[in-house]
Write a protein that holds these residues in place. Structure first.
Motif, short mmCIF file in Angstrom:
data_model
loop_
_atom_site.label_atom_id
_atom_site.label_comp_id
_atom_site.label_asym_id
_atom_site.label_seq_id
_atom_site.Cartn_x
_atom_site.Cartn_y
_atom_site.Cartn_z
N THR A 12 4.54 0.59 -9.81
CA THR A 12 3.94 1.63 -10.66
C THR A 12 4.98 2.66 -11.10
O THR A 12 4.71 3.47 -11.99
N HIS A 52 0.85 -1.18 0.00
CA HIS A 52 0.00 0.00 0.00
C HIS A 52 0.89 1.24 0.00
O HIS A 52 1.61 1.47 0.95
N TYR A 53 0.83 1.95 -1.06
CA TYR A 53 1.65 3.14 -1.16
C TYR A 53 1.06 4.04 -2.23
O TYR A 53 0.20 3.61 -3.02
N SER A 54 1.51 5.26 -2.23
CA SER A 54 1.17 6.15 -3.33
C SER A 54 2.42 6.92 -3.70
O SER A 54 3.40 6.93 -2.93
N THR A 55 2.41 7.52 -4.83
CA THR A 55 3.59 8.26 -5.26
C THR A 55 3.21 9.70 -5.60
O THR A 55 2.09 9.97 -6.05
N THR A 56 4.15 10.58 -5.36
CA THR A 56 3.98 11.99 -5.71
C THR A 56 5.19 12.43 -6.52
O THR A 56 6.32 12.28 -6.06
#
Lengths: 369, 148
Positions: A333, A30-34
């Motif tokens: 991703t 679970h992660y997101s990128t900026t």
């Protein structure tokens, strides 16, 4: 009916998010990128400043300044001229552990020209005036000897040990691979020096006649990565066709190149008949075929390795007895050749992607237990 | 054997011969470099590594064939307009074609493509392999003697 189903669904989502946040082990699922910044040209390394600015080296010889997600028009001035060819150019950047007091940074780069070049390490004072940064008090604290021909295998990663001494990886120069086994030169070595270029008295070969006193370990090929975690120095290096390695570096050790390797030359010929030889260290991890590891960060008892050929980030779990297990690709991703990775001051991971449209990307949402 | 067959057969034989010799020379050069840093390489290991390096023959053979096509074409033109010994032209063409190819590849790739040619001696040994390839081509592709 529909409302209650929706409510249950929302509760389930909230519960799963809560459990994810409370997970006791670092999870990369679970992660997101900026994307912090784009349009970086051949970026190689990045460094965070206490004021929130981020410095990014570009191999062409520039240091870009990222402030609040924008690349300032004015980069860092007074950067020394670099030899920009092949794998050469401006490479690593690192601030001194006492930067808040001394404003000192370190830069590694390819120095010289086609017929004579080397990996060089300088120290400089980083002066700032609003948007303008410039280097002053530049001091050449190390230049690999002898000069070599050809623009390949500089390595050039910098790390600082707890005693303030500096480690620098120096590549074998490609055509000079046997020099990695000789102690009378700096090719294919990790060197250790003090911030002023002097040699620490406890370096392993300081008393050996004919040996370069800066040498800390030898038998390396093209090692573009160093990471220090829990006092242990981890390193990875590019093999040729196969034979990429992760090692724990101890002073005085011989890591074998080109006498032992699991790789072959790019044309398929053998570099050596041996994968083991007396007195030479085995890698903790071997990647055959190659992934081309480019950088590494120690974070939450794992090593995160970026790769160029595999175009990935891999997680290596490090156990208490320094056993390393490759968990495979994570953060999938993020696409493209990944050049650099670090742990930012906000305790999140940042990566640099390679190429003419390089990006600095923050990875958010990992548990920090 | 007609000329249409002799030339391609000669080219294949020349490329194969030069590649095998070049591969053997390269392996010996790499072993010599290892021995120069005090690595022991017993005879059995040397032989095993030499044979193992034949794995590069498809790549090396293809590359050699391509550069021989260019080199032998130039040799044929030189002999036609300048005269001289046919075999000598192909020997010179074979040597210079392989050396030139290796140097061009190094200039383009910015690395030495075959480790055994990092030294001048190693490079010249590939020239010798190319020369022998040229001699093989000259002998196979040449006009047969007329029977009186």
């Amino acid at each position: 009916m529909k409302t209650s189903t929706l409510t249950v669904g929302l509760l389930a989502i909230l519960l799963s998010l809560s459990l994810s946040a409370q997970h006791t082990d670092l999870t990369t699922e679970h992660y997101s990128t900026t994307v912090i910044a784009s349009e970086l040209s051949q970026p190689w390394a990045h460094e965070f400043l206490p004021n929130g600015d981020i410095l990014v080296t570009e191999r062409g010889g520039h240091i870009k300044v990222i402030r609040d997600g924008l690349i300032l028009n004015t980069g860092v001035s007074n950067v020394p001229e670099v030899y920009y060819a092949g794998q050469g150019g401006l490479l690593d950047i690192m601030k001194d552990a006492e930067f808040a007091n001394n404003k000192r940074i370190y830069l590694s780069y390819a120095f010289g020209a086609a017929k004579g070049n080397a990996t060089r390490l300088i120290s400089a004072k980083l002066e700032s005036n609003n948007d303008n940064y410039q280097l002053s008090e530049i001091k050449n604290i190390f230049t690999a000897s002898p000069l070599k021909k050809g623009p390949q295998h500089y390595s050039g990663r910098i790390a600082q040990m707890s005693d303030g001494s500096l480690l620098l990886t120096v590549g074998d120069g490609f055509d000079y691979r046997e020099q990695a086994q000789k102690l009378d030169n700096h090719l294919g070595k990790i060197i250790r020096i003090n911030h002023d270029g002097s040699v620490p008295p406890d370096n392993p070969f300081i008393s050996r006649a004919g040996a370069k006193p800066e040498i800390w370990s030898y038998g390396h090929r093209n090692h573009q990565s160093l990471a220090i975690g829990n006092g242990v120095v981890y390193q990875n290096e590019h093999g040729p066709k196969g034979g990429d390695e992760v090692n724990i570096i101890n002073p005085g050790n011989n890591y074998g190149w080109p006498v032992i390797t699991y790789g072959r030359d790019y044309n398929g010929a053998q570099v050596t008949p041996y994968t083991e030889y007396p007195g030479m260290q085995q890698p903790l991890v071997d990647w055959t075929p190659s992934i081309a590891p480019s950088s590494m960060a120690f974070y939450q008892n794992s090593l995160y390795v970026t790769s160029l050929a595999e175009q990935s980030i891999r997680q290596l779990r490090v156990s208490a007895n320094n056993k390393i297990s490759d968990q495979g690709k994570v953060f999938e991703t993020i696409k493209g050749r990944v050049r650099d990775i670090s742990v930012g001051p906000d305790n999140t991971l940042y990566v640099l992607t390679d190429g003419d449209q390089g990006q600095l990307i923050q990875i958010n949402g990992l548990s920090n237990n | 054997m007609s000329s249409f067959i002799r030339k391609p057969v000669g080219l294949i034989a020349a490329a194969l011969t030069a590649s095998i010799i070049g591969s053997v020379f390269s392996t010996q050069s790499v072993i010599a470099s290892l021995q120069s840093i005090d690595v022991e390489v017993p005879l059995a290991t040397r032989l095993s590594m030499t044979v193992g390096d034949f794995a590069i023959l498809p790549m090396l053979g293809g590359l050699t064939a391509i550069c021989f096509v260019v080199g032998f074409t130039v040799a044929a033109l030189c002999r036609r307009f300048l005269g001289g010994d046919r075999t000598a032209w192909y020997v010179i063409a074979g040597a210079s074609a392989l050396i030139s190819t290796l140097l061009i590849m190094k200039a383009v790739l910015l690395i030495t493509p075959i480790a055994g040619t990092r030294t001048l001696l190693g490079l010249l040994s590939f020239g010798l392999a190319g020369a022998i390839g040229g001699w093989v081509f000259a002998k196979i592709s040449g006009q047969p003697e007329r029977v009186q």
